[in-house]
Design a protein around this motif. Sequence first.
Motif, PDB file in Angstrom:
ATOM      1  N   TYR A 238       0.802  -1.219   0.000  1.00 33.81           N
ATOM      2  CA  TYR A 238       0.000   0.000   0.000  1.00 33.81           C
ATOM      3  C   TYR A 238       0.842   1.279   0.000  1.00 33.81           C
ATOM      4  N   MET A 239       1.980   1.240   0.676  1.00 30.58           N
ATOM      5  CA  MET A 239       2.828   2.423   0.727  1.00 30.58           C
ATOM      6  C   MET A 239       3.302   2.814  -0.680  1.00 30.58           C
ATOM      7  N   GLU A 266      -6.811  -0.589   5.767  1.00 31.07           N
ATOM      8  CA  GLU A 266      -5.395  -0.234   5.613  1.00 31.07           C
ATOM      9  C   GLU A 266      -5.148   0.463   4.280  1.00 31.07           C
ATOM     10  N   GLU A 269      -6.537   3.983   4.594  1.00 31.50           N
ATOM     11  CA  GLU A 269      -5.750   4.837   5.482  1.00 31.50           C
ATOM     12  C   GLU A 269      -4.466   5.324   4.818  1.00 31.50           C
ATOM     13  N   THR A 270      -3.892   4.494   3.943  1.00 27.42           N
ATOM     14  CA  THR A 270      -2.645   4.873   3.278  1.00 27.42           C
ATOM     15  C   THR A 270      -2.895   5.581   1.947  1.00 27.42           C
ATOM     16  N   ALA A 272      -3.964   4.334  -0.813  1.00 28.56           N
ATOM     17  CA  ALA A 272      -3.237   3.496  -1.759  1.00 28.56           C
ATOM     18  C   ALA A 272      -3.797   3.552  -3.170  1.00 28.56           C
TER      19      ALA A 272
END
Length: 369
Positions: A238-239, A266, A269-270, A272
């Motif tokens: 995802y980063m 997740e 939140e990132t 992505a």
Amino acid sequence: MPEKEHAMHHLTIRSLSATPVAVPLKRPLRTSSQIFSTVPLLIVELSTQEGITGNAYGFCYTDVIARSMQTVVTDLGTVLAGQRVAPHSLSKRIAQHFKLIGLGGPLPMVASTVDVAAWDALAVAAGMPLADLLGAERRPVPAYNSCGLSLIGPQEAADEAEELLAGGFRAVKMRLGRPNFADDLAAVRAVRGRLPSEVALMVDFNQALTFADAMQRCPALDDEGIYWIEEPIRHDDYMHLAQVSATSKTPIQIGENCVGARSVAEALETIASDYLMFDLDRIGGVTGWRVAAGLAAAHNREVSSHLSPEVSAHLLAGTATMHWLEYVDWAAALLQEPLRIVDGMAIASELAGNGLRWDAEAVARYRLS
């Protein structure tokens, strides 16, 4: 509510059964990681003591997995026998059953298909289409045709793209990920040049690229008339996906490999991706989809579907940020009434339940021995 109808809502599981099948594809599908000439599916039936049956199917990727999961489903049926058909409770019970093994690999597909079958049984008992049972208004859902455009030559791809517009489709998806990006680009330009300007063209790398390659190739597609770029790199990185998304003007689409709501959270939140798509087999069936769709709505992210179009049409109708339905005809040969596409829109079945009614002769014909 009449007492007899009320009683039908209180269903009890008698057993689960599964049938592995392999359905021939009209067009072999070549992706960057695998070539499919047939589609291995696992048909799952949830039988109740009240005589109601719930239906579902899962995509197994290989014949071996389809065969092996047949035993897993049957064994799970012995664990769930006597349990109330209450999907939320069943999901917890199934997670507990697989806790030591872990809900990874093909096991989320098993859990999800049982959930879909449970919801189908409840909707059949209520005499309502699934979308209606979920409180949604059954409405046509925009669909894109994903039944082709694999890693083939530019001219062949352009011809196939035109064929995929039959049925009034106003969007199609093609696969990318050739070793030489110039070959991908040539195919994209051939297809985009053949399609009317109002037809959306999605592309899918199927996680083929390294992060470095994605940072070059995705921005290079920005001026090619692409609607979205799907899974350019590893699905759970995802980063780096967030960095690719920030670099590319073309929206990035991910989510088909999200297992349950936690991975969706997740990804959100990132930041992505720009869009999300849920796979019924991985997201947790109907129950998991509803949770994940709530998260997406809270983050203003449009939601599309991945595979399983017959059931996804019901769920997208009740998804606040409904986007696109991925249309594949893989299960059509097994169904008494395949999903209808009218003017490029998917029409959810009006039958009670999710609309999956098996053609017994077809199931027998394609059954894996």
